[in-house]
Design an enzyme around this catalytic site. Structure first.
Site, short mmCIF file in Angstrom:
data_model
loop_
_atom_site.label_atom_id
_atom_site.label_comp_id
_atom_site.label_asym_id
_atom_site.label_seq_id
_atom_site.Cartn_x
_atom_site.Cartn_y
_atom_site.Cartn_z
N ALA A 107 0.87 -1.18 0.00
CA ALA A 107 0.00 0.00 0.00
C ALA A 107 0.90 1.23 0.00
CB ALA A 107 -0.91 0.01 1.23
N SER A 110 0.09 9.10 0.22
CA SER A 110 0.73 10.36 -0.14
C SER A 110 2.05 10.60 0.59
CB SER A 110 -0.23 11.52 0.13
OG SER A 110 -0.64 11.50 1.49
N GLN A 140 4.59 4.53 2.61
CA GLN A 140 4.10 3.26 2.09
C GLN A 140 4.38 2.16 3.10
OE1 GLN A 140 6.29 3.21 -1.62
NE2 GLN A 140 7.80 1.75 -0.84
N LYS A 174 6.05 0.82 8.00
CA LYS A 174 5.65 2.04 7.30
C LYS A 174 6.87 2.94 7.16
CE LYS A 174 2.24 5.78 7.55
NZ LYS A 174 1.10 6.32 8.34
N ASP A 211 -8.54 10.36 10.79
CA ASP A 211 -8.32 10.09 9.36
C ASP A 211 -8.97 8.76 8.99
OD1 ASP A 211 -7.43 10.82 6.87
OD2 ASP A 211 -5.37 10.12 7.16
#
Length: 533
Positions: free
Chosen positions: A154, A157, A160, A175, A315
């Protein structure tokens, strides 16, 4: 029902974040012009599909703009073209696209689906670059902590995610921030600050929306997102909040555990999330998945976090949610966390409760008590305006409500009553929009009010009901006794006038405390069955 007037100084809002200067005005202006040019070239400024709907003068302007559209403007639907433009413009624009992608009820399912790739389907940077970033961030070789670090599954912005395994066999998600993303975010925020200043100066109607404060809230949240250590702390905190909720029998959402050995400024390691990401079409087809209950859980999990704990995941779009049967949710990406103080939590609960009970007079009164409507306006007139908004939608299925028309009506009302954007509520409002969008994507006929009712009702009973009033009385009595105790321990001061006041008889104060304690005891006894229940 509860009363916000019990709060001290509720009508004084927290100060907005100070506007930061535009660091490089010329570069920011060039960036703004570039944004407009990219949108124009992708035919995303005034899409050709909307031209026939415009008035004659606007159609002529649109036709002139379309003359400058590039080859990109001929490929794909409006949402696809806008998504490509946002992707080209960088992280700040992509964040805007992610919010728009949650509102299929306003922009249409196809448009939202086309923008959905901005959530986690952006082009990934190479694995070799990710390994270098991990080693630089953790100060040791990748193999010292991870086994089988795989290519990204994945890409969003700012960062990843890579699957890997720890030496103890646990599967984790690593991440990693994109190389150079901090510089691109700084440039984008500088352009946004310039746009906000220009809007504030030359577009008087925009001043009510506080564009400069809005940009600073967005900027603050994005800067925090660029430090993975802060995100790890947020993941740990929200994980504890969700665990307490599950222990209380309300298993709406969970969070993967943080692997602290794999945390650095540009690297974050979490245990692998259960289920499938909600951006995966196969997620909604999992055997035994109850999509109606899942939609309810998205709404309830958010409200429990915001109302009960004052801390919420800010979010909550599909790219940050995993699901599995029967209706379990796991949240990831904790870069943006919203926080509400006691006053804002009471405001939110009473407004929702007022709409659930169609008590528009109370809703209006709360707005005035909290200082959200200037005092020169009429409470009764504001209640009438709220009724005009609420009555057509309360109890209706989502598919029967035009969200575009509803938002337009709300905007007109806020303008009519001089309501300004409240910076302290920006993340709350943004998350509510995202959460409602996720729920409606799961179930187009989802009833947001029915999902919210049990959470709001429980909060009202606990915080504003008889038990809360008894608790508040006891707290006030305790504060009075402490004040009297401090007064008794203070030595007499020399000046005659002051001495005379201190040496005044204490028996009236003692009698007042005894009477207050007796009243509190009587009230406790009268509510004793409620407390035990």
């Amino acid at each position: 029902m509860g009363d916000l007037t019990r709060l001290a100084d509720v009508a004084t809002p927290p100060p907005p974040p100070p506007a930061q200067p535009v660091r490089r005005p010329l570069d920011a202006l060039i960036q703004l012009l570039r944004w407009g040019w990219v949108l124009l070239r992708h035919d995303a400024l005034i899409p050709r599909e909307t031209t026939p709907l415009l008035p004659p003068g606007a159609r002529l302007l649109a036709g002139l703009i379309h003359l400058f559209a590039g080859r990109q403007a001929r490929d794909g639907r409006p949402g696809q073209r806008l998504g490509r433009a946002f992707e080209h413009l960088g992280p700040v624009a992509i964040k805007l696209g992610q919010v728009l992608a949650t509102r299929a009820d306003i922009f249409g399912i196809e448009f939202a689906r086309d923008l959905g790739r901005l959530k986690d389907k952006l082009p990934a940077f190479p694995l070799a670059d990710a390994r270098r970033e991990i080693e630089r961030g953790l100060g040791r070789p990748v193999e010292a902590l991870f086994v089988d670090l795989e290519p990204a599954v994945a890409a969003a912005s700012l960062a990843q995610a890579h699957p890997a395994r720890l030496h103890d066999g646990r599967k984790v998600a690593v991440k990693v921030l994109r190389p150079g993303v901090e510089r691109r975010v700084a440039r984008g925020l500088d352009a946004m600050r310039l746009a906000a200043r220009l809007a504030h100066r030359f577009v008087p109607l925009s001043r009510r929306l506080e564009p400069r404060a809005f940009v600073e809230i967005v900027a603050r949240s994005m800067v925090i997102e660029l430090d993975m250590r802060l995100e790890a702390a947020a993941a740990s905190e929200l994980g504890e909040v969700m665990a307490r909720t599950r222990d209380a029998g309300r298993a709406h959402m969970s969070a993967p555990a943080v692997v602290w050995d794999g945390v650095g400024k540009r690297v974050l390691t979490l245990e692998w999330a259960r289920g499938l990401p909600m951006t995966d079409p196969a997620a909604s087809e999992q055997p035994g998945l109850d999509k109606d209950a899942l939609a309810d859980n998205v709404v309830r999990a958010f409200l429990i976090q915001a109302l009960d704990h004052g801390t919420f995941h800010a979010d909550l779009h599909e790219g940050n949610l995993f699901c599995h049967a029967p209706a379990e949710l796991t949240a990831v990406d904790f870069g943006i966390v919203g926080r509400l103080g006691p006053a804002e939590r009471k405001y939110l609960a009473e407004i929702l409760w007022g709409f659930l009970n169609r008590n528009y007079d109370r809703i209006a009164a709360v707005h005035f008590e909290a200082g959200y409507v200037p005092p020169e306006h009429s409470v009764e007139a504001f209640a009438q305006a709220l009724r005009a908004v609420g009555e057509p939608v309360i109890g209706k299925q989502a598919s029967q409500v035009s969200m575009g028309r509803l938002l337009g009506q709300l905007f007109e009302i806020t303008e009519l009553f001089d309501m300004h954007l409240r910076p302290e509520l920006i993340l709350l409002q943004k998350t509510m929009v995202s959460v409602e969008g996720v729920a409606r994507r799961l179930n187009p006929d989802h009833d947001l009010w029915a999902a919210a009712q049990p959470v709001v009702a429980a909060w009202i009973r606990r915080e504003l009901g008889p038990q809360a009033q008894v608790r508040d009385l006891l707290e006030e009595a305790r504060a009075v006794l402490k004040a009297l105790s401090r007064q008794a321990q203070t030595p007499n001061t020399p000046p005659a006038v002051v001495v005379e006041r201190i040496q005044a008889p204490l028996w009236p104060s003692v009698l007042a405390v005894i009477a207050f304690a007796a009243g509190a005891l009587a009230l406790v006894r009268s509510f004793w069955p409620d407390i035990l229940g």
